[in-house]
Design an enzyme around this catalytic site. Sequence first.
Site, PDB file in Angstrom:
ATOM      1  N   SER A 139      31.420 -77.499  71.127  1.00  0.00           N
ATOM      2  CA  SER A 139      31.783 -78.252  70.062  1.00  0.00           C
ATOM      3  C   SER A 139      32.729 -79.269  70.113  1.00  0.00           C
ATOM      4  CB  SER A 139      32.024 -77.380  68.897  1.00  0.00           C
ATOM      5  OG  SER A 139      32.515 -78.036  67.828  1.00  0.00           O
ATOM      6  N   GLU A 141      34.617 -79.884  68.114  1.00  0.00           N
ATOM      7  CA  GLU A 141      36.037 -79.459  67.610  1.00  0.00           C
ATOM      8  C   GLU A 141      36.853 -79.280  68.771  1.00  0.00           C
ATOM      9  OE1 GLU A 141      37.152 -78.652  64.216  1.00  0.00           O
ATOM     10  OE2 GLU A 141      35.592 -80.339  63.987  1.00  0.00           O
ATOM     11  N   TYR A 162      38.682 -71.535  65.019  1.00  0.00           N
ATOM     12  CA  TYR A 162      37.100 -71.629  65.593  1.00  0.00           C
ATOM     13  C   TYR A 162      37.140 -72.587  66.778  1.00  0.00           C
ATOM     14  CZ  TYR A 162      32.537 -74.067  65.808  1.00  0.00           C
ATOM     15  OH  TYR A 162      31.218 -74.562  66.425  1.00  0.00           O
TER      16      TYR A 162
HETATM   17  P1  NAP Z   1      24.657 -71.751  62.225  1.00  0.00           P
HETATM   18  O1  NAP Z   1      23.558 -72.376  61.082  1.00  0.00           O
HETATM   19  O2  NAP Z   1      25.991 -71.529  61.148  1.00  0.00           O
HETATM   20  O3  NAP Z   1      24.003 -70.691  63.048  1.00  0.00           O
HETATM   21  C1  NAP Z   1      24.832 -69.508  63.634  1.00  0.00           C
HETATM   22  C2  NAP Z   1      23.942 -68.461  64.093  1.00  0.00           C
HETATM   23  O4  NAP Z   1      24.899 -67.556  64.585  1.00  0.00           O
HETATM   24  C3  NAP Z   1      23.253 -67.949  62.731  1.00  0.00           C
HETATM   25  O5  NAP Z   1      21.977 -67.466  63.587  1.00  0.00           O
HETATM   26  C4  NAP Z   1      23.889 -66.543  62.488  1.00  0.00           C
HETATM   27  O6  NAP Z   1      23.142 -65.374  62.241  1.00  0.00           O
HETATM   28  C5  NAP Z   1      24.518 -66.433  64.030  1.00  0.00           C
HETATM   29  N1  NAP Z   1      25.517 -65.433  64.097  1.00  0.00           N
HETATM   30  C6  NAP Z   1      26.623 -65.394  63.451  1.00  0.00           C
HETATM   31  N2  NAP Z   1      27.416 -64.393  63.866  1.00  0.00           N
HETATM   32  C7  NAP Z   1      26.908 -63.587  64.491  1.00  0.00           C
HETATM   33  C8  NAP Z   1      26.919 -62.330  65.510  1.00  0.00           C
HETATM   34  N3  NAP Z   1      28.078 -61.787  65.317  1.00  0.00           N
HETATM   35  N4  NAP Z   1      26.049 -61.889  66.227  1.00  0.00           N
HETATM   36  C9  NAP Z   1      24.879 -62.712  66.589  1.00  0.00           C
HETATM   37  N5  NAP Z   1      24.652 -63.950  66.022  1.00  0.00           N
HETATM   38  C10 NAP Z   1      25.691 -64.250  64.957  1.00  0.00           C
HETATM   39  O7  NAP Z   1      25.104 -72.778  63.276  1.00  0.00           O
HETATM   40  P2  NAP Z   1      24.451 -74.224  63.829  1.00  0.00           P
HETATM   41  O8  NAP Z   1      24.612 -75.056  62.908  1.00  0.00           O
HETATM   42  O9  NAP Z   1      22.753 -73.653  64.029  1.00  0.00           O
HETATM   43  O10 NAP Z   1      25.024 -74.256  65.046  1.00  0.00           O
HETATM   44  C11 NAP Z   1      24.664 -73.474  66.352  1.00  0.00           C
HETATM   45  C12 NAP Z   1      25.645 -73.028  67.207  1.00  0.00           C
HETATM   46  O11 NAP Z   1      26.249 -74.459  67.690  1.00  0.00           O
HETATM   47  C13 NAP Z   1      26.928 -72.676  66.858  1.00  0.00           C
HETATM   48  O12 NAP Z   1      27.350 -71.868  67.879  1.00  0.00           O
HETATM   49  C14 NAP Z   1      28.011 -73.602  66.219  1.00  0.00           C
HETATM   50  O13 NAP Z   1      29.241 -73.133  66.370  1.00  0.00           O
HETATM   51  C15 NAP Z   1      27.717 -74.807  67.482  1.00  0.00           C
HETATM   52  N6  NAP Z   1      27.764 -76.190  67.205  1.00  0.00           N
HETATM   53  C16 NAP Z   1      27.280 -76.551  65.813  1.00  0.00           C
HETATM   54  C17 NAP Z   1      27.434 -77.920  65.513  1.00  0.00           C
HETATM   55  C18 NAP Z   1      26.452 -78.477  64.155  1.00  0.00           C
HETATM   56  O14 NAP Z   1      27.218 -79.641  63.952  1.00  0.00           O
HETATM   57  N7  NAP Z   1      25.800 -77.910  63.857  1.00  0.00           N
HETATM   58  C19 NAP Z   1      28.146 -78.612  66.599  1.00  0.00           C
HETATM   59  C20 NAP Z   1      28.686 -78.115  67.819  1.00  0.00           C
HETATM   60  C21 NAP Z   1      28.528 -76.885  67.742  1.00  0.00           C
HETATM   61  P3  NAP Z   1      23.106 -65.072  60.547  1.00  0.00           P
HETATM   62  O15 NAP Z   1      21.993 -66.221  60.100  1.00  0.00           O
HETATM   63  O16 NAP Z   1      22.569 -63.756  60.512  1.00  0.00           O
HETATM   64  O17 NAP Z   1      24.478 -65.478  59.764  1.00  0.00           O
HETATM   65  O1  F7E Z   2      33.416 -80.672  57.649  1.00  0.00           O
HETATM   66  C1  F7E Z   2      35.648 -82.539  55.252  1.00  0.00           C
HETATM   67  C2  F7E Z   2      36.399 -81.504  56.245  1.00  0.00           C
HETATM   68  O2  F7E Z   2      32.532 -78.347  57.572  1.00  0.00           O
HETATM   69  C3  F7E Z   2      33.440 -82.118  58.202  1.00  0.00           C
HETATM   70  C4  F7E Z   2      30.509 -77.248  62.333  1.00  0.00           C
HETATM   71  O3  F7E Z   2      29.105 -77.267  62.242  1.00  0.00           O
HETATM   72  O4  F7E Z   2      30.813 -79.218  63.162  1.00  0.00           O
HETATM   73  C5  F7E Z   2      30.929 -78.665  61.922  1.00  0.00           C
HETATM   74  O5  F7E Z   2      32.357 -78.432  61.588  1.00  0.00           O
HETATM   75  C6  F7E Z   2      34.583 -82.827  57.607  1.00  0.00           C
HETATM   76  C7  F7E Z   2      35.942 -82.187  57.796  1.00  0.00           C
HETATM   77  O6  F7E Z   2      32.072 -79.658  59.491  1.00  0.00           O
HETATM   78  C8  F7E Z   2      34.931 -80.957  52.271  1.00  0.00           C
HETATM   79  O7  F7E Z   2      37.594 -81.460  56.252  1.00  0.00           O
HETATM   80  C9  F7E Z   2      35.704 -82.644  53.060  1.00  0.00           C
HETATM   81  O8  F7E Z   2      36.846 -83.089  58.021  1.00  0.00           O
HETATM   82  O9  F7E Z   2      30.886 -80.327  57.573  1.00  0.00           O
HETATM   83  P1  F7E Z   2      32.414 -79.571  57.827  1.00  0.00           P
HETATM   84  P2  F7E Z   2      33.097 -79.693  60.669  1.00  0.00           P
HETATM   85  O10 F7E Z   2      34.269 -78.926  60.265  1.00  0.00           O
HETATM   86  O11 F7E Z   2      33.240 -80.744  61.261  1.00  0.00           O
HETATM   87  C10 F7E Z   2      31.355 -78.943  64.223  1.00  0.00           C
HETATM   88  C11 F7E Z   2      31.131 -79.957  65.293  1.00  0.00           C
HETATM   89  C12 F7E Z   2      31.044 -77.552  64.593  1.00  0.00           C
HETATM   90  O12 F7E Z   2      31.089 -77.046  65.718  1.00  0.00           O
HETATM   91  C13 F7E Z   2      31.138 -76.473  63.468  1.00  0.00           C
HETATM   92  O13 F7E Z   2      30.581 -75.526  63.887  1.00  0.00           O
HETATM   93  O14 F7E Z   2      34.355 -83.053  55.775  1.00  0.00           O
HETATM   94  N1  F7E Z   2      35.339 -81.974  53.979  1.00  0.00           N
HETATM   95  N2  F7E Z   2      35.382 -82.276  51.907  1.00  0.00           N
HETATM   96  C14 F7E Z   2      34.764 -81.072  53.632  1.00  0.00           C
HETATM   97  N3  F7E Z   2      34.228 -80.078  54.536  1.00  0.00           N
HETATM   98  C15 F7E Z   2      33.429 -79.077  53.749  1.00  0.00           C
HETATM   99  N4  F7E Z   2      32.784 -78.070  54.343  1.00  0.00           N
HETATM  100  N5  F7E Z   2      33.478 -78.953  52.287  1.00  0.00           N
HETATM  101  C16 F7E Z   2      34.099 -79.750  51.492  1.00  0.00           C
HETATM  102  O15 F7E Z   2      34.125 -79.940  50.483  1.00  0.00           O
END
Ligand code: NAP
Ligand code: F7E
Length: 377
Positions: A139, A141, A162
């Site tokens: 990520s 992050e 995280y």
């Molecule tokens: P997501 O929608 O939150 O999906 C997470 C998946 O992980 C779900 O299938 C969830 O299952 C599963 N999971 C949670 N806890 C688990 C456990 N203990 N054992 C096995 N599986 C488990 O995330 P996403 O947006 O698709 O992202 C996919 C991956 O990329 C994640 O690792 C996330 O951290 C990473 N990532 C995401 C982003 C983004 O912007 N989307 C960016 C960078 C990295 P349930 O459905 O049962 O909860």
């Molecule tokens: O927040 C701000 C918050 O929760 C984005 C995950 O997929 O991307 C995701 O993490 C921004 C932050 O995503 C609210 O403070 C304002 O600055 O949508 P988010 P994230 O934290 O960037 C990374 C790449 C991952 O890897 C993670 O798994 O938006 N923000 N107001 C808010 N965020 C939330 N959730 N809720 C609010 O009300």
Amino acid sequence: MSEATAKKALICGITGQDGSYLTELLIRKGYQVHGIIRRTSTFNTERLDHMYMDPHEGRVPLHLHFGDLANAARLRHLIQQIQPDEIYNLGAQSHVRVSFDQAEYTADVVATGALRLLEAFRDYALQSGKKPRYYQAGSSEMFGASAPPQNEETPFYPRSPYAVAKLAAHWYGVNQREAYGLFVSNGIMFNHESPRRGETFVTRKITRALGRIKLGLQEKLYLGNLDARRDWGHASDYVRAMWMILQHDTPGDFVVATGSSHSVREFLELAAHYAGVDWKSCVEQDVRYLRPTEVDSLKGDYSKARRVLGWEPEISFEELVRTMVEHDLELAQQELTLVRAGHHIAPRGGRMPRSEEHTSELQSLAYLVCRLLLEKK
Ligand code: NAP
Ligand code: F7E
């Protein structure tokens, strides 16, 4: 392609946003896809249901298995049984804000969970004589407080439990690659969204609320920091990058991003424009959504992915926002139909007794639809 010759992929995290898009991509490419799902008391396969086929109906491309990143023996058993050519580790407690509340759990699933899967992968790779490939979902992050633009050379500076856990998973992968010569690659993915995005991430929280506000189902939207900047792309482009990373000749680490960033306020303004809502009259700040340590600005430099893999994002920021808004207006319309039919919808807008981060609007809608269908029978 016959079942015997089809490539096999194992996806951990298949029920998530990315898991569902990746499954669609791999099935289109002729893979046999195996997914690990958690046992839950309610269904969690909503994002996969349109692809699922009953195994009793003959040859199917998608197979689901119970498992958990907390259960090493089960992961090892599944890998040995399935003998996958490619493993994608997308499983995570992926919510940054929630990771401050559940730091130890997040570390167990995201960091130690990745290690459990990697160790099972290593033993399978070394003992089977096959050359399987492993993808770890890293990520942006992990860059945290490092100034943009961020690329593979940028120092990591994680700002949440995280991000710290993702960084451990990243380095476990690098170490296995270097120690055993295994094909382990890390994608360092910047934010990617879609209509399938979890409803407590800011983009989807915004588009869901605007749809409901537009149709009179909700009055207010409560948000935290509107000044944070993110590099937002579309999830379907990013799962294509994951697959390309595993098709490359050599393993490595790749930043995947669009190269442009927007503030949360800019996302909100554009989404409100597409929804036809005056956001200034309905959006309020709620300090509950601020984070103890924030990541202020992320903008990825994906020149390595472009140069080495030939990957480019295809869906623009504007198209991403528009499709999310259109999708959630349609969802709100369905809710309105239910309300007009006399069904009760739980109040929304951040005034829920439970934290917004745990609320699933879509789930409650699914329950309502099921109830309506049952009543009609
Ligand atoms: P997501 O929608 O939150 O999906 C997470 C998946 O992980 C779900 O299938 C969830 O299952 C599963 N999971 C949670 N806890 C688990 C456990 N203990 N054992 C096995 N599986 C488990 O995330 P996403 O947006 O698709 O992202 C996919 C991956 O990329 C994640 O690792 C996330 O951290 C990473 N990532 C995401 C982003 C983004 O912007 N989307 C960016 C960078 C990295 P349930 O459905 O049962 O909860
Ligand atoms: O927040 C701000 C918050 O929760 C984005 C995950 O997929 O991307 C995701 O993490 C921004 C932050 O995503 C609210 O403070 C304002 O600055 O949508 P988010 P994230 O934290 O960037 C990374 C790449 C991952 O890897 C993670 O798994 O938006 N923000 N107001 C808010 N965020 C939330 N959730 N809720 C609010 O009300």
